[in-house]
Design a protein around this motif. Sequence first.
Motif, PDB file in Angstrom:
ATOM      1  N   GLU A 136      -4.230 -18.936  -5.308  1.00  0.00           N
ATOM      2  CA  GLU A 136      -5.089 -17.782  -5.040  1.00  0.00           C
ATOM      3  C   GLU A 136      -4.846 -17.206  -3.646  1.00  0.00           C
ATOM      4  N   LYS A 137      -3.600 -16.833  -3.422  1.00  0.00           N
ATOM      5  CA  LYS A 137      -3.173 -16.258  -2.140  1.00  0.00           C
ATOM      6  C   LYS A 137      -3.749 -14.853  -1.992  1.00  0.00           C
ATOM      7  N   ARG A 138      -4.525 -14.648  -0.947  1.00  0.00           N
ATOM      8  CA  ARG A 138      -5.148 -13.343  -0.705  1.00  0.00           C
ATOM      9  C   ARG A 138      -4.136 -12.398  -0.059  1.00  0.00           C
ATOM     10  N   LEU A 139      -3.729 -11.376  -0.809  1.00  0.00           N
ATOM     11  CA  LEU A 139      -2.836 -10.342  -0.289  1.00  0.00           C
ATOM     12  C   LEU A 139      -3.644  -9.219   0.339  1.00  0.00           C
ATOM     13  N   SER A 140      -4.822  -8.966  -0.243  1.00  0.00           N
ATOM     14  CA  SER A 140      -5.781  -7.983   0.266  1.00  0.00           C
ATOM     15  C   SER A 140      -7.137  -8.366  -0.341  1.00  0.00           C
ATOM     16  N   ALA A 141      -8.151  -7.593  -0.037  1.00  0.00           N
ATOM     17  CA  ALA A 141      -9.490  -7.904  -0.550  1.00  0.00           C
ATOM     18  C   ALA A 141      -9.527  -7.932  -2.073  1.00  0.00           C
ATOM     19  N   LYS A 142      -8.710  -7.107  -2.730  1.00  0.00           N
ATOM     20  CA  LYS A 142      -8.761  -7.059  -4.192  1.00  0.00           C
ATOM     21  C   LYS A 142      -7.514  -7.615  -4.884  1.00  0.00           C
ATOM     22  N   ARG A 180      -0.111  -3.491  -8.219  1.00  0.00           N
ATOM     23  CA  ARG A 180      -0.726  -3.639  -6.898  1.00  0.00           C
ATOM     24  C   ARG A 180      -0.074  -4.793  -6.130  1.00  0.00           C
ATOM     25  N   TYR A 181       0.149  -5.924  -6.796  1.00  0.00           N
ATOM     26  CA  TYR A 181       0.793  -7.058  -6.132  1.00  0.00           C
ATOM     27  C   TYR A 181       2.162  -6.661  -5.594  1.00  0.00           C
ATOM     28  N   ALA A 182       2.893  -5.867  -6.360  1.00  0.00           N
ATOM     29  CA  ALA A 182       4.250  -5.464  -5.986  1.00  0.00           C
ATOM     30  C   ALA A 182       4.271  -4.578  -4.744  1.00  0.00           C
ATOM     31  N   GLU A 183       3.152  -3.996  -4.380  1.00  0.00           N
ATOM     32  CA  GLU A 183       3.084  -3.149  -3.192  1.00  0.00           C
ATOM     33  C   GLU A 183       3.078  -3.963  -1.898  1.00  0.00           C
ATOM     34  N   HIS A 184       2.842  -5.264  -1.995  1.00  0.00           N
ATOM     35  CA  HIS A 184       2.715  -6.108  -0.806  1.00  0.00           C
ATOM     36  C   HIS A 184       4.066  -6.679  -0.380  1.00  0.00           C
ATOM     37  N   GLY A 185       4.333  -6.632   0.910  1.00  0.00           N
ATOM     38  CA  GLY A 185       5.579  -7.151   1.459  1.00  0.00           C
ATOM     39  C   GLY A 185       5.731  -8.653   1.291  1.00  0.00           C
ATOM     40  N   GLU A 186       4.631  -9.356   1.112  1.00  0.00           N
ATOM     41  CA  GLU A 186       4.687 -10.815   0.931  1.00  0.00           C
ATOM     42  C   GLU A 186       5.195 -11.212  -0.450  1.00  0.00           C
ATOM     43  N   VAL A 187       5.335 -10.243  -1.351  1.00  0.00           N
ATOM     44  CA  VAL A 187       5.746 -10.513  -2.726  1.00  0.00           C
ATOM     45  C   VAL A 187       7.160  -9.977  -2.947  1.00  0.00           C
TER      46      VAL A 187
END
Length: 128
Positions: free
Chosen positions: A50-56, A89-96
């Motif tokens: 449950e890695k938090r990438l952002s609040a949602k 949405r997950y794909a928008e994060h640089g950590e992914v």
Amino acid sequence: MMTDLLPSTRALGRLADFLSRLRLDMAQEKRAQGELEQLLTTAGIAFEREKRLSAKDIPDFLVTLDGVRIAVEMKTRARRMAIFRQLERYAEHGEVDALLLFTGTAMGLPPAINNKPACVVSMGAAWL
């Protein structure tokens, strides 16, 4: 312009192969997640639960394999478009670096979402 997806695609394929051989209790999503956590730990695969990438945006697992960070979302049952939007949405994060849907819902994904490799693994495949 597509970035070099080869390392991400290879790691994604290795994780998909591993997951496709697992027989998890799909009756309850949280129980299946707990089983997957145990199996990843036993296999020595690095992950954050449950890695938090952002609040949602909180994927069930962020697996690191060969230096590639793969967001893994488990869904025993869910609406296809809701799942797809979540992965977008997950794909928008640089950590992914890549996306993997591990699901009991019959659906497909394009080979990439927002220029990041994506795939689906059926939770029922190992039971066949």
